[in-house]
Motif scaffolding. Structure first.
Motif, mmCIF file in Angstrom:
data_model
loop_
_atom_site.group_PDB
_atom_site.id
_atom_site.type_symbol
_atom_site.label_atom_id
_atom_site.label_comp_id
_atom_site.label_asym_id
_atom_site.label_seq_id
_atom_site.Cartn_x
_atom_site.Cartn_y
_atom_site.Cartn_z
ATOM 1 N N ILE A 100 14.477 -4.711 -0.248
ATOM 2 C CA ILE A 100 15.299 -3.570 -0.674
ATOM 3 C C ILE A 100 14.410 -2.451 -1.201
ATOM 4 O O ILE A 100 14.593 -1.272 -0.860
ATOM 5 C CB ILE A 100 16.305 -4.012 -1.757
ATOM 6 C CG1 ILE A 100 17.290 -5.032 -1.180
ATOM 7 C CG2 ILE A 100 17.063 -2.808 -2.317
ATOM 8 C CD1 ILE A 100 18.128 -5.725 -2.234
ATOM 9 N N LEU A 101 13.426 -2.826 -2.035
ATOM 10 C CA LEU A 101 12.484 -1.832 -2.559
ATOM 11 C C LEU A 101 11.728 -1.152 -1.423
ATOM 12 O O LEU A 101 11.535 0.073 -1.432
ATOM 13 C CB LEU A 101 11.498 -2.507 -3.516
ATOM 14 C CG LEU A 101 10.387 -1.612 -4.093
ATOM 15 C CD1 LEU A 101 10.983 -0.474 -4.913
ATOM 16 C CD2 LEU A 101 9.426 -2.443 -4.951
ATOM 17 N N GLY A 102 11.318 -1.946 -0.441
ATOM 18 C CA GLY A 102 10.636 -1.377 0.714
ATOM 19 C C GLY A 102 11.508 -0.391 1.460
ATOM 20 O O GLY A 102 11.050 0.685 1.869
ATOM 21 N N PHE B 117 5.505 5.400 1.129
ATOM 22 C CA PHE B 117 5.391 4.654 2.385
ATOM 23 C C PHE B 117 4.461 3.455 2.193
ATOM 24 O O PHE B 117 4.757 2.342 2.640
ATOM 25 C CB PHE B 117 4.862 5.556 3.505
ATOM 26 C CG PHE B 117 4.764 4.868 4.840
ATOM 27 C CD1 PHE B 117 5.876 4.781 5.667
ATOM 28 C CD2 PHE B 117 3.574 4.299 5.261
ATOM 29 C CE1 PHE B 117 5.794 4.139 6.899
ATOM 30 C CE2 PHE B 117 3.482 3.656 6.489
ATOM 31 C CZ PHE B 117 4.597 3.579 7.308
ATOM 32 N N GLY B 118 3.344 3.688 1.511
ATOM 33 C CA GLY B 118 2.413 2.595 1.242
ATOM 34 C C GLY B 118 3.023 1.541 0.339
ATOM 35 O O GLY B 118 2.846 0.335 0.558
ATOM 36 N N ILE B 119 3.753 1.995 -0.686
ATOM 37 C CA ILE B 119 4.411 1.056 -1.601
ATOM 38 C C ILE B 119 5.456 0.236 -0.847
ATOM 39 O O ILE B 119 5.567 -0.985 -1.031
ATOM 40 C CB ILE B 119 5.068 1.809 -2.774
ATOM 41 C CG1 ILE B 119 4.000 2.504 -3.620
ATOM 42 C CG2 ILE B 119 5.887 0.854 -3.637
ATOM 43 C CD1 ILE B 119 4.569 3.400 -4.703
ATOM 44 N N GLY B 120 6.209 0.911 0.017
ATOM 45 C CA GLY B 120 7.236 0.219 0.790
ATOM 46 C C GLY B 120 6.648 -0.819 1.725
ATOM 47 O O GLY B 120 7.154 -1.947 1.820
ATOM 48 N N THR B 121 5.570 -0.448 2.399
ATOM 49 C CA THR B 121 4.910 -1.389 3.310
ATOM 50 C C THR B 121 4.375 -2.595 2.548
ATOM 51 O O THR B 121 4.522 -3.748 2.990
ATOM 52 C CB THR B 121 3.754 -0.689 4.050
ATOM 53 O OG1 THR B 121 4.267 0.445 4.763
ATOM 54 C CG2 THR B 121 3.089 -1.639 5.031
ATOM 55 N N LEU C 173 -2.694 -6.886 9.605
ATOM 56 C CA LEU C 173 -2.233 -7.586 8.411
ATOM 57 C C LEU C 173 -0.742 -7.888 8.501
ATOM 58 O O LEU C 173 -0.297 -9.012 8.226
ATOM 59 C CB LEU C 173 -2.530 -6.743 7.168
ATOM 60 C CG LEU C 173 -2.162 -7.358 5.813
ATOM 61 C CD1 LEU C 173 -2.900 -8.674 5.605
ATOM 62 C CD2 LEU C 173 -2.481 -6.385 4.679
ATOM 63 N N TYR C 174 0.017 -6.878 8.905
ATOM 64 C CA TYR C 174 1.466 -7.056 8.981
ATOM 65 C C TYR C 174 1.837 -8.069 10.060
ATOM 66 O O TYR C 174 2.683 -8.949 9.848
ATOM 67 C CB TYR C 174 2.135 -5.712 9.274
ATOM 68 C CG TYR C 174 3.494 -5.582 8.640
ATOM 69 C CD1 TYR C 174 3.635 -5.084 7.352
ATOM 70 C CD2 TYR C 174 4.639 -5.979 9.317
ATOM 71 C CE1 TYR C 174 4.883 -4.977 6.756
ATOM 72 C CE2 TYR C 174 5.885 -5.876 8.729
ATOM 73 C CZ TYR C 174 5.998 -5.373 7.448
ATOM 74 O OH TYR C 174 7.226 -5.284 6.861
#
Length: 285
Positions: free
Chosen positions: A86-88, A101-105, A165-166
């Protein structure tokens, strides 16, 4: 008995009501997205995922008699994974100066880790041969995905590392579910959910990479996958639901523990006895 029946009916109705609300939010967020009603989009996009917490922590327990059966660490990590998703979602919607965007990823990555650990099959163990074979397939998918987006990612070390990584986390997630003894429909549903989650992210990565490549080559900004947003969000919502719903594997766990079942792992044929004890029946040459 009547009170028990009434309570059961109440929770069944509550479950169905949540499903209807989730579907309504999905439709609303598609409409808000197309009409660019930002405030409604911000509310409706994470709402279907947020309702999974209510389903997992309360309603499914009551409806399917899961009280005390789901391991605590599974409940906690699944809830944390959903919250991080949800935060992402919220961070990706805002995308303020590229920071969110970085925080969401990062939130999605940690959420994937929570899902992986939450459904680690502690009682019955991995089928290691299937885990390894699935990882090989998933790594191949990772390489293919990277080759598709290479033109857009080659000039950015962050994008290159991010893709690998993802996709590595997604590979582990799918392999984790694939390597569990597929003894019931809910475990299989979890595997399907993990696969759809991976598919959703592959679509995002490919579309993003090709758009960057087009911008670099002066072709402008365009969506390269037909109905891209709908495909991504529908697979994402379905994946989240299936992974969460797979907690029903613990339904009537006591009766399941009294049954033995057999699985084949690599060259070994195992039988699981009551209590989750493993007995090797034979070794196939």
């Amino acid at each position: 008995m009547k009170n028990i029946a009434h309570r059961s009916r109440f929770w069944s109705i509550a479950e169905l009501s949540i499903y209807v609300i989730q579907l309504a939010f999905i439709v609303i967020q598609f409409v808000a997205h197309d009409l660019k009603i930002n405030w409604l989009f911000y509310i409706s996009k994470p709402a279907p995922t947020a309702l999974l917490i209510l389903l997992e922590l309360l309603i499914w327990k009551k409806t399917y008699n899961l009280q005390g059966e789901i391991p605590k660490f599974t409940q906690v990590l699944l809830s944390i994974g959903i919250i991080l998703s949800i935060l992402g979602d919220i961070c990706l919607i805002q995308n303020i100066g590229g920071i969110t965007f970085g925080i969401g990823t990062f939130s999605f990555l940690i959420g994937l880790g929570c899902f992986i650990i939450a459904f680690y099959p502690t009682k019955r163990g991995y089928i290691k041969g299937i885990f390894i074979r699935t990882m090989i397939v998933m790594i191949s998918c990772t390489i293919i995905t990277f080759l598709i987006v290479y033109r857009g990612a080659k000039n950015s070390a962050i994008d290159i590392v991010g893709v690998f990584l993802y996709m590595t986390m997604q590979s582990i997630l799918v392999s984790t579910f694939a390597a569990q003894p597929q003894t019931d429909q809910f475990t299989k549903l979890g595997l399907l959910g993990a696969s759809l989650y991976c598919l959703s992210d592959i679509l995002v990565i490919i579309n993003h990479g090709l758009k960057i490549a087009d911008q670099i080559e002066g072709r402008g900004d365009r969506t390269l996958i037909p109905l891209f947003y709908y495909a991504v969000m529908l697979t994402y919502y379905a994946a989240q639901f299936m992974i969460a719903y797979s907690v029903r594997r613990w339904e009537n766990i006591d009766s399941k523990n009294n049954e033995s079942f057999s699985i084949q792992s690599s060259n070994n044929y195992y039988q699981y006895q009551p209590g989750g004890q493993q007995q090797t029946l034979f070794y196939a040459e």
